[in-house]
Motif scaffolding. Structure first.
Motif, PDB file in Angstrom:
ATOM      1  N   THR A 187      34.142  29.888  32.614  1.00 14.61           N
ATOM      2  CA  THR A 187      34.684  28.738  31.889  1.00 14.61           C
ATOM      3  C   THR A 187      35.957  29.040  31.107  1.00 14.61           C
ATOM      4  OG1 THR A 187      33.286  29.207  29.983  1.00 14.61           O
ATOM      5  CG2 THR A 187      32.396  27.684  31.637  1.00 14.61           C
ATOM      6  N   CYS A 188      36.329  30.334  30.994  1.00 14.65           N
ATOM      7  CA  CYS A 188      37.465  30.660  30.128  1.00 14.65           C
ATOM      8  C   CYS A 188      38.111  31.983  30.548  1.00 14.65           C
ATOM      9  CB  CYS A 188      36.995  30.769  28.675  1.00 14.65           C
ATOM     10  SG  CYS A 188      35.826  32.121  28.409  1.00 14.65           S
ATOM     11  N   GLY A 189      39.131  32.359  29.826  1.00 13.89           N
ATOM     12  CA  GLY A 189      39.834  33.608  30.093  1.00 13.89           C
ATOM     13  C   GLY A 189      38.955  34.835  29.930  1.00 13.89           C
ATOM     14  N   HIS A 190      38.034  34.790  28.971  1.00 15.25           N
ATOM     15  CA  HIS A 190      37.109  35.914  28.790  1.00 15.25           C
ATOM     16  C   HIS A 190      36.250  36.092  30.040  1.00 15.25           C
ATOM     17  CE1 HIS A 190      34.264  38.695  27.009  1.00 15.25           C
ATOM     18  NE2 HIS A 190      33.293  37.905  27.432  1.00 15.25           N
ATOM     19  N   CYS A 191      35.793  34.986  30.593  1.00 13.20           N
ATOM     20  CA  CYS A 191      34.996  35.022  31.834  1.00 13.20           C
ATOM     21  C   CYS A 191      35.808  35.655  32.965  1.00 13.20           C
ATOM     22  CB  CYS A 191      34.591  33.611  32.247  1.00 13.20           C
ATOM     23  SG  CYS A 191      33.611  32.701  31.043  1.00 13.20           S
ATOM     24  N   GLU A 192      37.043  35.212  33.086  1.00 15.73           N
ATOM     25  CA  GLU A 192      37.925  35.760  34.127  1.00 15.73           C
ATOM     26  C   GLU A 192      38.083  37.266  33.955  1.00 15.73           C
ATOM     27  OE1 GLU A 192      40.759  31.799  34.582  1.00 15.73           O
ATOM     28  OE2 GLU A 192      41.442  33.491  33.389  1.00 15.73           O
ATOM     29  N   GLY A 193      38.257  37.711  32.716  1.00 14.23           N
ATOM     30  CA  GLY A 193      38.417  39.134  32.439  1.00 14.23           C
ATOM     31  C   GLY A 193      37.182  39.940  32.778  1.00 14.23           C
ATOM     32  N   ALA A 194      36.007  39.399  32.464  1.00 18.30           N
ATOM     33  CA  ALA A 194      34.761  40.107  32.750  1.00 18.30           C
ATOM     34  C   ALA A 194      34.565  40.277  34.258  1.00 18.30           C
ATOM     35  CB  ALA A 194      33.581  39.354  32.143  1.00 18.30           C
ATOM     36  N   VAL A 195      34.816  39.214  35.016  1.00 19.69           N
ATOM     37  CA  VAL A 195      34.683  39.280  36.476  1.00 19.69           C
ATOM     38  C   VAL A 195      35.715  40.245  37.044  1.00 19.69           C
ATOM     39  CG1 VAL A 195      34.943  37.961  38.616  1.00 19.69           C
ATOM     40  CG2 VAL A 195      33.605  37.026  36.723  1.00 19.69           C
ATOM     41  N   THR A 196      36.945  40.138  36.577  1.00 17.05           N
ATOM     42  CA  THR A 196      38.015  41.011  37.066  1.00 17.05           C
ATOM     43  C   THR A 196      37.675  42.477  36.820  1.00 17.05           C
ATOM     44  OG1 THR A 196      39.698  39.313  36.755  1.00 17.05           O
ATOM     45  CG2 THR A 196      40.472  41.597  36.816  1.00 17.05           C
ATOM     46  N   GLU A 197      37.178  42.787  35.640  1.00 15.92           N
ATOM     47  CA  GLU A 197      36.839  44.170  35.300  1.00 15.92           C
ATOM     48  C   GLU A 197      35.759  44.730  36.226  1.00 15.92           C
ATOM     49  OE1 GLU A 197      35.035  46.771  31.571  1.00 15.92           O
ATOM     50  OE2 GLU A 197      35.832  44.761  31.194  1.00 15.92           O
ATOM     51  N   GLU A 198      34.695  43.977  36.439  1.00 13.14           N
ATOM     52  CA  GLU A 198      33.588  44.459  37.274  1.00 13.14           C
ATOM     53  C   GLU A 198      33.996  44.592  38.741  1.00 13.14           C
ATOM     54  OE1 GLU A 198      30.724  45.708  36.354  1.00 13.14           O
ATOM     55  OE2 GLU A 198      30.995  45.240  34.246  1.00 13.14           O
ATOM     56  N   VAL A 199      34.676  43.609  39.288  1.00 13.76           N
ATOM     57  CA  VAL A 199      35.063  43.656  40.708  1.00 13.76           C
ATOM     58  C   VAL A 199      36.129  44.725  40.929  1.00 13.76           C
ATOM     59  CG1 VAL A 199      36.010  42.335  42.644  1.00 13.76           C
ATOM     60  CG2 VAL A 199      34.362  41.257  41.086  1.00 13.76           C
ATOM     61  N   SER A 200      37.019  44.905  39.973  1.00 17.50           N
ATOM     62  CA  SER A 200      38.076  45.930  40.098  1.00 17.50           C
ATOM     63  C   SER A 200      37.499  47.331  40.210  1.00 17.50           C
ATOM     64  CB  SER A 200      39.023  45.873  38.892  1.00 17.50           C
ATOM     65  OG  SER A 200      39.768  44.692  38.908  1.00 17.50           O
ATOM     66  N   ALA A 201      36.297  47.538  39.693  1.00 20.32           N
ATOM     67  CA  ALA A 201      35.670  48.867  39.715  1.00 20.32           C
ATOM     68  C   ALA A 201      35.114  49.228  41.098  1.00 20.32           C
ATOM     69  CB  ALA A 201      34.557  48.932  38.680  1.00 20.32           C
ATOM     70  N   THR A 204      42.130  46.722  45.213  1.00 21.88           N
ATOM     71  CA  THR A 204      43.462  46.989  44.660  1.00 21.88           C
ATOM     72  C   THR A 204      43.948  45.878  43.742  1.00 21.88           C
ATOM     73  OG1 THR A 204      44.511  46.038  46.621  1.00 21.88           O
ATOM     74  CG2 THR A 204      44.141  48.425  46.623  1.00 21.88           C
ATOM     75  N   SER A 205      43.345  44.677  43.856  1.00 15.67           N
ATOM     76  CA  SER A 205      43.781  43.551  43.034  1.00 15.67           C
ATOM     77  C   SER A 205      42.668  42.523  42.943  1.00 15.67           C
ATOM     78  CB  SER A 205      45.028  42.907  43.672  1.00 15.67           C
ATOM     79  OG  SER A 205      45.380  41.706  43.025  1.00 15.67           O
ATOM     80  N   VAL A 206      42.520  41.916  41.750  1.00 19.31           N
ATOM     81  CA  VAL A 206      41.549  40.844  41.550  1.00 19.31           C
ATOM     82  C   VAL A 206      42.208  39.762  40.714  1.00 19.31           C
ATOM     83  CG1 VAL A 206      39.307  40.183  40.584  1.00 19.31           C
ATOM     84  CG2 VAL A 206      39.609  42.466  41.557  1.00 19.31           C
ATOM     85  N   LYS A 207      42.044  38.514  41.145  1.00 16.36           N
ATOM     86  CA  LYS A 207      42.516  37.380  40.345  1.00 16.36           C
ATOM     87  C   LYS A 207      41.377  36.380  40.253  1.00 16.36           C
ATOM     88  CE  LYS A 207      45.946  33.786  39.848  1.00 16.36           C
ATOM     89  NZ  LYS A 207      47.039  33.047  40.452  1.00 16.36           N
ATOM     90  N   ALA A 208      40.798  36.254  39.060  1.00 15.08           N
ATOM     91  CA  ALA A 208      39.717  35.297  38.820  1.00 15.08           C
ATOM     92  C   ALA A 208      40.301  34.059  38.157  1.00 15.08           C
ATOM     93  CB  ALA A 208      38.646  35.924  37.932  1.00 15.08           C
ATOM     94  N   GLU A 209      39.898  32.889  38.621  1.00 16.40           N
ATOM     95  CA  GLU A 209      40.383  31.620  38.081  1.00 16.40           C
ATOM     96  C   GLU A 209      39.191  30.763  37.675  1.00 16.40           C
ATOM     97  OE1 GLU A 209      43.261  29.703  40.675  1.00 16.40           O
ATOM     98  OE2 GLU A 209      43.667  31.635  41.598  1.00 16.40           O
ATOM     99  N   ALA A 210      38.968  30.635  36.381  1.00 18.03           N
ATOM    100  CA  ALA A 210      37.823  29.876  35.881  1.00 18.03           C
ATOM    101  C   ALA A 210      37.903  28.410  36.283  1.00 18.03           C
ATOM    102  CB  ALA A 210      37.735  30.004  34.360  1.00 18.03           C
ATOM    103  N   ALA A 211      39.083  27.820  36.236  1.00 21.22           N
ATOM    104  CA  ALA A 211      39.234  26.393  36.524  1.00 21.22           C
ATOM    105  C   ALA A 211      38.788  26.031  37.936  1.00 21.22           C
ATOM    106  CB  ALA A 211      40.684  25.969  36.313  1.00 21.22           C
ATOM    107  N   SER A 212      39.074  26.897  38.894  1.00 20.19           N
ATOM    108  CA  SER A 212      38.720  26.608  40.292  1.00 20.19           C
ATOM    109  C   SER A 212      37.427  27.290  40.719  1.00 20.19           C
ATOM    110  CB  SER A 212      39.849  27.051  41.221  1.00 20.19           C
ATOM    111  OG  SER A 212      39.978  28.464  41.196  1.00 20.19           O
ATOM    112  N   GLY A 213      36.984  28.284  39.939  1.00 22.82           N
ATOM    113  CA  GLY A 213      35.800  29.044  40.317  1.00 22.82           C
ATOM    114  C   GLY A 213      36.069  30.011  41.460  1.00 22.82           C
ATOM    115  N   ARG A 214      37.319  30.333  41.679  1.00 25.75           N
ATOM    116  CA  ARG A 214      37.685  31.238  42.778  1.00 25.75           C
ATOM    117  C   ARG A 214      38.059  32.618  42.253  1.00 25.75           C
ATOM    118  NH1 ARG A 214      39.515  28.796  47.920  1.00 25.75           N
ATOM    119  NH2 ARG A 214      38.777  26.658  47.866  1.00 25.75           N
ATOM    120  N   VAL A 215      37.667  33.627  43.021  1.00 26.09           N
ATOM    121  CA  VAL A 215      38.036  35.002  42.725  1.00 26.09           C
ATOM    122  C   VAL A 215      38.685  35.565  43.987  1.00 26.09           C
ATOM    123  CG1 VAL A 215      37.218  37.294  42.072  1.00 26.09           C
ATOM    124  CG2 VAL A 215      36.132  35.254  41.087  1.00 26.09           C
TER     125      VAL A 215
END
Length: 85
Positions: free
Chosen positions: A26-40, A45-56
């Protein structure tokens, strides 16, 4: 769930790009949490999470195991619902 079709992933000089749909962000914090876990994950090499669209959008050096991606997103506190078409 590791099978892929051309509409689900695309390969370029940068690697393989796969777009997943995730619920609960729902927010930037959510995007950051998903990005951090998937990036590991190995090969990512790259992750872009978008809360508004629900796409990663994930770029990786090789095809990723969907269950590994699901586990990473679960660890972040969200739900992977599938790949975007």
């Amino acid at each position: 769930m590791t099978s892929e079709t051309p509409t689900e992933s695309r390969q370029s000089a940068d690697g393989i790009t796969t777009v997943y749909t995730v619920t609960g962000m729902t927010c930037g914090h959510c995007e950051g949490a998903v990005t951090e876990e998937v990036s590991a994950l190995d090969g990512v090499t790259s992750v872009k999470a978008e809360a508004a669209s629900g796409r990663v959008t994930v770029v990786s050096t090789a095809a990723l195991d969907d269950e590994a991606v699901r586990a990473a997103i679960d660890e972040a506190g969200y739900e992977l619902t599938g790949r975007a078409a």
